[in-house]
Scaffold this motif. Structure first.
Motif, PDB file in Angstrom:
ATOM      1  N   PHE A  17       0.945  -1.460  -0.153  1.00 29.93           N
ATOM      2  CA  PHE A  17      -0.102  -0.093  -0.007  1.00 29.93           C
ATOM      3  C   PHE A  17       0.859   1.121  -0.076  1.00 29.93           C
ATOM      4  O   PHE A  17       0.339   2.256  -0.266  1.00 29.93           O
ATOM      5  CB  PHE A  17      -1.005  -0.119   1.267  1.00 29.93           C
ATOM      6  N   LYS A  18       2.220   1.131   0.289  1.00 35.95           N
ATOM      7  CA  LYS A  18       3.168   2.258   0.240  1.00 35.95           C
ATOM      8  C   LYS A  18       3.845   2.356  -0.856  1.00 35.95           C
ATOM      9  O   LYS A  18       4.249   3.417  -1.391  1.00 35.95           O
ATOM     10  CB  LYS A  18       4.302   1.939   1.456  1.00 35.95           C
ATOM     11  N   VAL A  19       3.883   1.103  -1.541  1.00 34.75           N
ATOM     12  CA  VAL A  19       4.948   1.161  -2.727  1.00 34.75           C
ATOM     13  C   VAL A  19       4.065   1.493  -4.028  1.00 34.75           C
ATOM     14  O   VAL A  19       4.453   2.494  -4.848  1.00 34.75           O
ATOM     15  CB  VAL A  19       5.508  -0.144  -2.993  1.00 34.75           C
ATOM     16  N   ALA A  20       2.941   0.798  -4.061  1.00 33.00           N
ATOM     17  CA  ALA A  20       2.143   0.875  -5.357  1.00 33.00           C
ATOM     18  C   ALA A  20       1.644   2.297  -5.250  1.00 33.00           C
ATOM     19  O   ALA A  20       1.094   3.158  -4.502  1.00 33.00           O
ATOM     20  CB  ALA A  20       0.897  -0.062  -5.361  1.00 33.00           C
ATOM     21  N   LEU A  21       1.735   2.841  -6.489  1.00 30.36           N
ATOM     22  CA  LEU A  21       1.327   4.301  -6.964  1.00 30.36           C
ATOM     23  C   LEU A  21      -0.120   4.569  -7.254  1.00 30.36           C
ATOM     24  O   LEU A  21      -0.502   3.965  -8.247  1.00 30.36           O
ATOM     25  CB  LEU A  21       2.312   5.069  -8.032  1.00 30.36           C
ATOM     26  N   ASN A  22      -0.778   5.153  -6.355  1.00 26.21           N
ATOM     27  CA  ASN A  22      -2.106   5.505  -6.794  1.00 26.21           C
ATOM     28  C   ASN A  22      -2.205   6.315  -8.042  1.00 26.21           C
ATOM     29  O   ASN A  22      -1.393   7.291  -8.303  1.00 26.21           O
ATOM     30  CB  ASN A  22      -2.749   6.564  -5.647  1.00 26.21           C
ATOM     31  N   PRO A  30       2.721  19.993  -7.949  1.00 27.27           N
ATOM     32  CA  PRO A  30       3.198  20.160  -6.849  1.00 27.27           C
ATOM     33  C   PRO A  30       2.597  19.111  -5.543  1.00 27.27           C
ATOM     34  O   PRO A  30       3.342  18.809  -4.825  1.00 27.27           O
ATOM     35  CB  PRO A  30       2.750  21.456  -6.305  1.00 27.27           C
ATOM     36  N   GLU A  31       1.345  18.699  -5.734  1.00 23.42           N
ATOM     37  CA  GLU A  31       0.752  17.655  -4.851  1.00 23.42           C
ATOM     38  C   GLU A  31       1.242  16.514  -5.106  1.00 23.42           C
ATOM     39  O   GLU A  31       1.647  15.558  -4.034  1.00 23.42           O
ATOM     40  CB  GLU A  31      -0.723  17.804  -5.118  1.00 23.42           C
ATOM     41  N   ARG A  32       1.790  16.124  -6.212  1.00 21.55           N
ATOM     42  CA  ARG A  32       2.189  14.847  -6.526  1.00 21.55           C
ATOM     43  C   ARG A  32       3.746  14.596  -6.041  1.00 21.55           C
ATOM     44  O   ARG A  32       4.011  13.522  -5.580  1.00 21.55           O
ATOM     45  CB  ARG A  32       2.402  14.573  -8.226  1.00 21.55           C
ATOM     46  N   ARG A  33       4.313  15.664  -6.242  1.00 21.44           N
ATOM     47  CA  ARG A  33       5.694  15.786  -5.430  1.00 21.44           C
ATOM     48  C   ARG A  33       5.688  15.530  -4.027  1.00 21.44           C
ATOM     49  O   ARG A  33       6.275  14.714  -3.448  1.00 21.44           O
ATOM     50  CB  ARG A  33       6.195  17.053  -5.913  1.00 21.44           C
ATOM     51  N   GLU A  34       4.994  16.248  -3.402  1.00 20.07           N
ATOM     52  CA  GLU A  34       4.835  16.303  -1.971  1.00 20.07           C
ATOM     53  C   GLU A  34       4.433  14.912  -1.333  1.00 20.07           C
ATOM     54  O   GLU A  34       5.201  14.451  -0.454  1.00 20.07           O
ATOM     55  CB  GLU A  34       3.836  17.483  -1.653  1.00 20.07           C
ATOM     56  N   ASP A 172      -4.228  -7.774  -0.762  1.00 22.57           N
ATOM     57  CA  ASP A 172      -5.615  -7.365  -0.522  1.00 22.57           C
ATOM     58  C   ASP A 172      -5.439  -6.147   0.477  1.00 22.57           C
ATOM     59  O   ASP A 172      -5.173  -6.364   1.740  1.00 22.57           O
ATOM     60  CB  ASP A 172      -6.277  -8.498   0.230  1.00 22.57           C
ATOM     61  N   PHE A 173      -5.749  -4.871  -0.298  1.00 18.08           N
ATOM     62  CA  PHE A 173      -5.380  -3.957   0.368  1.00 18.08           C
ATOM     63  C   PHE A 173      -6.360  -2.721   0.065  1.00 18.08           C
ATOM     64  O   PHE A 173      -6.638  -2.816  -1.272  1.00 18.08           O
ATOM     65  CB  PHE A 173      -4.032  -3.429   0.638  1.00 18.08           C
ATOM     66  N   PHE A 174      -6.637  -1.397   0.718  1.00 17.73           N
ATOM     67  CA  PHE A 174      -7.402  -0.356  -0.019  1.00 17.73           C
ATOM     68  C   PHE A 174      -6.343   0.672  -0.147  1.00 17.73           C
ATOM     69  O   PHE A 174      -5.304   0.936   0.505  1.00 17.73           O
ATOM     70  CB  PHE A 174      -8.294  -0.023   0.988  1.00 17.73           C
ATOM     71  N   SER A 175      -6.363   1.285  -1.486  1.00 18.72           N
ATOM     72  CA  SER A 175      -5.456   2.287  -1.820  1.00 18.72           C
ATOM     73  C   SER A 175      -5.901   3.411  -1.127  1.00 18.72           C
ATOM     74  O   SER A 175      -6.914   3.297  -0.527  1.00 18.72           O
ATOM     75  CB  SER A 175      -5.355   2.374  -3.512  1.00 18.72           C
ATOM     76  N   GLU A 176      -5.184   4.735  -1.228  1.00 13.61           N
ATOM     77  CA  GLU A 176      -5.591   5.890  -0.408  1.00 13.61           C
ATOM     78  C   GLU A 176      -6.980   6.463  -1.247  1.00 13.61           C
ATOM     79  O   GLU A 176      -7.704   7.221  -0.831  1.00 13.61           O
ATOM     80  CB  GLU A 176      -4.539   6.904  -0.659  1.00 13.61           C
ATOM     81  N   LEU A 404      -5.823   1.566 -12.862  1.00 12.30           N
ATOM     82  CA  LEU A 404      -4.787   0.539 -12.491  1.00 12.30           C
ATOM     83  C   LEU A 404      -3.694   1.197 -11.625  1.00 12.30           C
ATOM     84  O   LEU A 404      -3.284   2.362 -12.000  1.00 12.30           O
ATOM     85  CB  LEU A 404      -4.130  -0.088 -13.615  1.00 12.30           C
ATOM     86  N   MET A 405      -3.069   0.791 -10.798  1.00 10.59           N
ATOM     87  CA  MET A 405      -2.019   1.052 -10.033  1.00 10.59           C
ATOM     88  C   MET A 405      -0.834   0.775 -10.594  1.00 10.59           C
ATOM     89  O   MET A 405      -0.703  -0.295 -11.225  1.00 10.59           O
ATOM     90  CB  MET A 405      -1.911   0.731  -8.332  1.00 10.59           C
TER      91      MET A 405
END
Length: 420
Positions: A17-22, A30-34, A172-176, A404-405
């Motif tokens: 859930f931390k690695v896969a990119l939403n 700027p929001e993507r960068r942050e 099996d997890f939920f993305s942001e 897709l992530m």
């Protein structure tokens, strides 16, 4: 479709859930960068390496792609990314808001694309293709699958359903974004061969839902590698690209709404007069107004919703002409509002249908736009018909959700023989 399993790279399950990119199409740069800078595990450091560099760095600067390659290698060394020891297929299910879709992540042979069996509905831009090719050639990675649709095949549906009902998912997890992400790993050789055979015999064509530039870049890169190797190499990894194939009856297309910053010098009365030449106009009885059938439009102007109906004879009755995005462009945006090329005209903005219509209203109320339009979505049948004819839709015609992530299942190209 010629597909093959592969030894996928994937996140350690507890870090997925931390690695896969939403999918972050709704975020500003700027929001993507942050977001990525706050998460050292994010695969954004690999697929969007520019986030780790100053703004003035060019998108095609080679140090970006060298950084992406090195960051991936660091993730491998640290155990953040693991690799399967044998070739696999990956069943990928995404679920949101009582909707779910289940597809197969695989490597798709570039021959399908070059022979026209992977059908397109959008034009691509050379500069974006170049960025993608540079990323592939420097990292040898495909980490964002090309999103493909195909006409449903009952035998494939039954097989995937049997696996997902009888085996536990590896992820099996939920993305942001609130989308449930599930992945099943298929490594049984009999099942692999059965899936290869079913896609080869039963899936004659596939259609790009998202990923036109990634597919085009894969074709360019394959050609380059063939030239570098001095001839054909039909079943080497560079002849494949990462894909996820979904049956079309499981997909959900949303509309792509529009807002415009000015009325092109017209007063409101003048604008409405011009508009009435091509549309029947009534004040909407409900607010906000979302069209419930094609050739109807919502329009928000001066704190009011209006409903528009295109008059007969104001559009062409062909595959592209009947699209509501075409009708709006050819009858309103270009002739009245002066927007000839919506891809580059800064006066028009595109708002995905997944966004609440209240957000369209806010753009006008807050003065960020003068007028906004809500549209009826393109259907899968229309997308298939246009692709079959080799035609293209206007820019920003479709929005598929969920998306897709990236970085969940990764294909790294190596010089190896075809799975058998």
């Amino acid at each position: 479709m010629i597909i093959k399993p592969f030894k996928g790279f994937r996140p350690r399950p507890d870090l997925a859930f931390k690695v896969a990119l939403n999918p972050n199409n709704l975020l500003s740069e700027p929001e993507r960068r942050e977001a990525a800078r706050q998460n050292k595990y994010s695969f954004a450091h690999v697929v969007k390496p520019r986030i780790d560099f100053p703004d003035e760095i060019r998108k095609t600067d080679l140090q970006l792609f060298e950084h992406a390659r090195d960051y991936f290698e660091k993730m491998l060394r640290q155990g953040t990314i693991l690799r399967d020891e044998q070739p696999c297929f990956y069943i990928y299910r995404m679920s949101m808001q009582n909707h779910s879709q289940t597809g197969l992540i695989c490597c798709l042979h570039i021959k399908n694309y070059l022979d026209g069996k992977v059908k397109k509905h959008e034009n691509t831009r050379a500069e974006k293709e170049k960025e993608n090719v540079l990323h592939i050639s420097n990292t040898r990675l495909n980490s964002n699958p090309v999103f493909l649709a195909y006409n449903p095949v009952p035998e494939i549906d039954i097989l995937l359903q049997f696996i997902t009902e009888n085996e536990s998912p590896a992820y099996d997890f939920f993305s942001e974004a609130g989308v449930q992400q599930q992945v099943w790993i298929v490594k049984d050789e009999v099942t692999l061969e059965k899936l290869i055979s079913l896609f080869d015999k039963k899936v004659l064509f596939s259609y790009i839902a998202d990923g036109h530039h990634r597919a085009a870049a894969a074709a360019i890169y394959a050609k380059q590698r063939v030239q570098e190797l001095g001839g054909q190499s039909d079943f080497q990894d560079h002849q494949y690209f990462l894909s996820c194939l979904f049956p079309s009856n499981q997909l959900r297309i949303y509309e792509y709404n529009r807002s415009v910053k000015s009325l092109n010098g017209y007063s409101e009365n003048e604008f409405m007069s011009r508009l009435s030449e091509k549309f029947f106009i009534k004040e909407a009885s409900r607010s906000p107004y979302r069209p419930t059938k094609s050739h109807r439009f919502g329009m928000f102007l001066e704190s009011k919703w209006f409903k528009l109906k295109a008059k007969e004879g104001t559009y062409k009755n062909d595959a592209t002409g009947v699209l509501d995005v075409t009708i709006l462009q050819e009858n309103v945006l270009e002739p009245i509002l002066g927007i000839k090329d919506p891809r580059i005209d800064k006066r028009v903005d595109f708002i995905p249908g997944i966004t609440e219509l209240k957000e369209l209203e806010k753009l006008v109320i807050k003065g960020k736009a003068m007028i906004a339009f809500s549209l009826y979505p393109v259907t899968m049948d229309q997308l298939f018909a246009i692709s079959d004819k080799g035609e293209v839709m206007p820019p920003k015609s479709t929005w598929f959700e969920p998306k897709l992530m990236s970085g969940l299942i990764i294909f790294r190209m190596e010089e190896q023989k075809r799975f058998s």
